[in-house]
Design an enzyme around this catalytic site. Structure first.
Site, PDB file in Angstrom:
ATOM      1  N   ASN A  97     -10.742  -3.032  -5.619  1.00 59.33           N
ATOM      2  CA  ASN A  97      -9.997  -2.101  -6.486  1.00 59.33           C
ATOM      3  C   ASN A  97     -10.690  -1.847  -7.832  1.00 59.33           C
ATOM      4  O   ASN A  97     -10.392  -0.870  -8.514  1.00 59.33           O
ATOM      5  CB  ASN A  97      -8.562  -2.590  -6.733  1.00 59.33           C
ATOM      6  CG  ASN A  97      -7.654  -2.433  -5.529  1.00 59.33           C
ATOM      7  OD1 ASN A  97      -6.668  -3.163  -5.378  1.00 59.33           O
ATOM      8  ND2 ASN A  97      -7.957  -1.492  -4.642  1.00 59.33           N
ATOM      9  N   ASP A 152       0.835  -1.205   0.000  1.00 57.54           N
ATOM     10  CA  ASP A 152       0.000   0.000   0.000  1.00 57.54           C
ATOM     11  C   ASP A 152       0.874   1.262   0.000  1.00 57.54           C
ATOM     12  O   ASP A 152       1.984   1.257   0.537  1.00 57.54           O
ATOM     13  CB  ASP A 152      -0.893  -0.017   1.264  1.00 57.54           C
ATOM     14  CG  ASP A 152      -2.063   0.952   1.140  1.00 57.54           C
ATOM     15  OD1 ASP A 152      -2.294   1.480   0.035  1.00 57.54           O
ATOM     16  OD2 ASP A 152      -2.741   1.180   2.154  1.00 57.54           O
TER      17      ASP A 152
HETATM   18  C1  FPP Z   1      -2.001   0.036  -3.375  1.00 57.18           C
HETATM   19  O1  FPP Z   1      -1.536   1.350  -3.310  1.00 57.18           O
HETATM   20  C2  FPP Z   1      -1.426  -0.666  -4.520  1.00 57.18           C
HETATM   21  C3  FPP Z   1      -2.119  -1.262  -5.520  1.00 57.18           C
HETATM   22  C4  FPP Z   1      -3.584  -1.285  -5.590  1.00 57.18           C
HETATM   23  C5  FPP Z   1      -1.425  -1.888  -6.678  1.00 57.18           C
HETATM   24  C6  FPP Z   1      -0.194  -2.675  -6.351  1.00 57.18           C
HETATM   25  C7  FPP Z   1       0.515  -2.976  -7.609  1.00 57.18           C
HETATM   26  C8  FPP Z   1       1.844  -2.968  -7.795  1.00 57.18           C
HETATM   27  C9  FPP Z   1       2.825  -2.720  -6.741  1.00 57.18           C
HETATM   28  C10 FPP Z   1       2.316  -3.181  -9.185  1.00 57.18           C
HETATM   29  C11 FPP Z   1       3.031  -4.413  -9.521  1.00 57.18           C
HETATM   30  C12 FPP Z   1       2.590  -5.672  -8.948  1.00 57.18           C
HETATM   31  C13 FPP Z   1       2.910  -6.902  -9.431  1.00 57.18           C
HETATM   32  C14 FPP Z   1       2.724  -8.078  -8.569  1.00 57.18           C
HETATM   33  C15 FPP Z   1       3.449  -7.126 -10.783  1.00 57.18           C
HETATM   34  P1  FPP Z   1      -2.588   2.564  -3.396  1.00 57.18           P
HETATM   35  O2  FPP Z   1      -2.804   2.880  -4.821  1.00 57.18           O
HETATM   36  O3  FPP Z   1      -3.817   2.178  -2.645  1.00 57.18           O
HETATM   37  O4  FPP Z   1      -1.819   3.702  -2.663  1.00 57.18           O
HETATM   38  P2  FPP Z   1      -2.467   4.887  -1.792  1.00 57.18           P
HETATM   39  O5  FPP Z   1      -3.082   4.260  -0.571  1.00 57.18           O
HETATM   40  O6  FPP Z   1      -1.290   5.739  -1.461  1.00 57.18           O
HETATM   41  O7  FPP Z   1      -3.458   5.583  -2.672  1.00 57.18           O
END
Ligand code: FPP
Length: 259
Positions: free
Chosen positions: A67, A19
């Protein structure tokens, strides 16, 4: 990995909520997708760090059932990023002897992504190293619902009686079938929640939360999480004296209650 660390007992299975990508990007006046792209570097570091430390299974929460509700543009950027990341990373993982598996409702994903996932699984299926489980379109409640449907179908078909259902019967219908339960859960980005991740499987897992945003999470941060884990006394519902006796007799404590 430092020399000091080699004596520390590693968790067998690590599960991670990655996250903080969006906030990482926002702090830099960049679009959210730039944070997700930067997050791939941390994925690489954590896969390498866990494999080096002797972890048997690593589960990464890449995209949750919830998501899908994000802006369409972010969802489609993330899906493209998954396809690209698989194209780029799977060969290296294969060369390093790792296995790749996906958990989640893959029927919801594009044909292209489903194909890349199936190819990655087939290519690495016979490798003997750490298994990397990537949760895409996954939710802990969805997992329990699909397991319940499987069990109901077995009952209706006469292959299973309701009174025969035990904890193991349920575990065997869940997406993590055959994988040891997570010993260590890591969540980056400052929130202290499970957020519909592996609801059944996290019952006895040690929970580690850090404010570090996912793109800033590297080997030092992983070492800190493992150091935290090594200091925890896992009791599985027993009292400390029972555990000490089990260790002396070199027997595993039996799980008797859920605290
Ligand atoms: C949460 O951060 C993250 C995600 C929903 C996506 C995670 C994906 C990756 C790290 C990309 C690559 C993964 C693989 C396995 C190839 P957020 O967007 O909720 O962050 P925030 O809370 O700061 O808004």
């Amino acid at each position: 990995m430092s020399d000091k660390e080699t004596s520390v007992k590693a968790p067998r299975h690590v599960a991670v909520i990655m996250d903080g990508n969006g906030r990482w990007a926002k702090k830099r006046f960049m679009p959210r997708v730039a944070g997700h792209r930067a997050g791939v570097k941390s994925v690489r570091a954590v896969i390498e760090g866990c494999a080096q430390r002797g972890v048997e299974a690593l589960t990464l929460f890449a995209f949750s059932s919830e998501n899908w509700k994000r802006p369409a543009e972010e969802v489609s950027s993330l899906m493209n990023l998954f396809v690209q990341a698989l194209e780029r990373e799977v060969d290296t993982m294969h060369r390093n002897g790792l296995r790749v598996r996906f958990i989640g409702d893959r029927n919801l994903l594009s044909q292209q992504l489903q194909q890349s996932m199936a190819q990655a699984e087939q290519l690495t299926a016979n490798n003997a190293g750490m298994v990397v489980l990537i949760a895409v379109a996954y939710g802990g409640r969805w997992d329990l619902v699909q397991a319940t449907k499987k069990l109901a179908q077995l009952c209706v078909a006469g292959h299973l009686k309701p009174e025969q259902i035990q904890e193991d019967t349920i575990s065997d219908c869940l997406e993590l079938k055959g994988v040891p339960e997570p010993d260590l859960f890591i969540r980056t980005g400052g929130e202290q929640r499970i957020s519909n991740f592996l609801l059944w499987n996290l019952a006895y897992t040690e929970l580690y939360f850090t404010d570090v945003l996912w793109p800033d999470f590297g080997d030092d941060e992983l070492a800190a999480a493992f150091a935290y884990f090594s200091q925890r006394q896992r009791r599985f519902g027993l009292i400390a004296e029972q555990l000490a006796a089990a260790v002396e007799g070199d027997t595993k404590p039996t799980v008797s209650e859920s605290r």
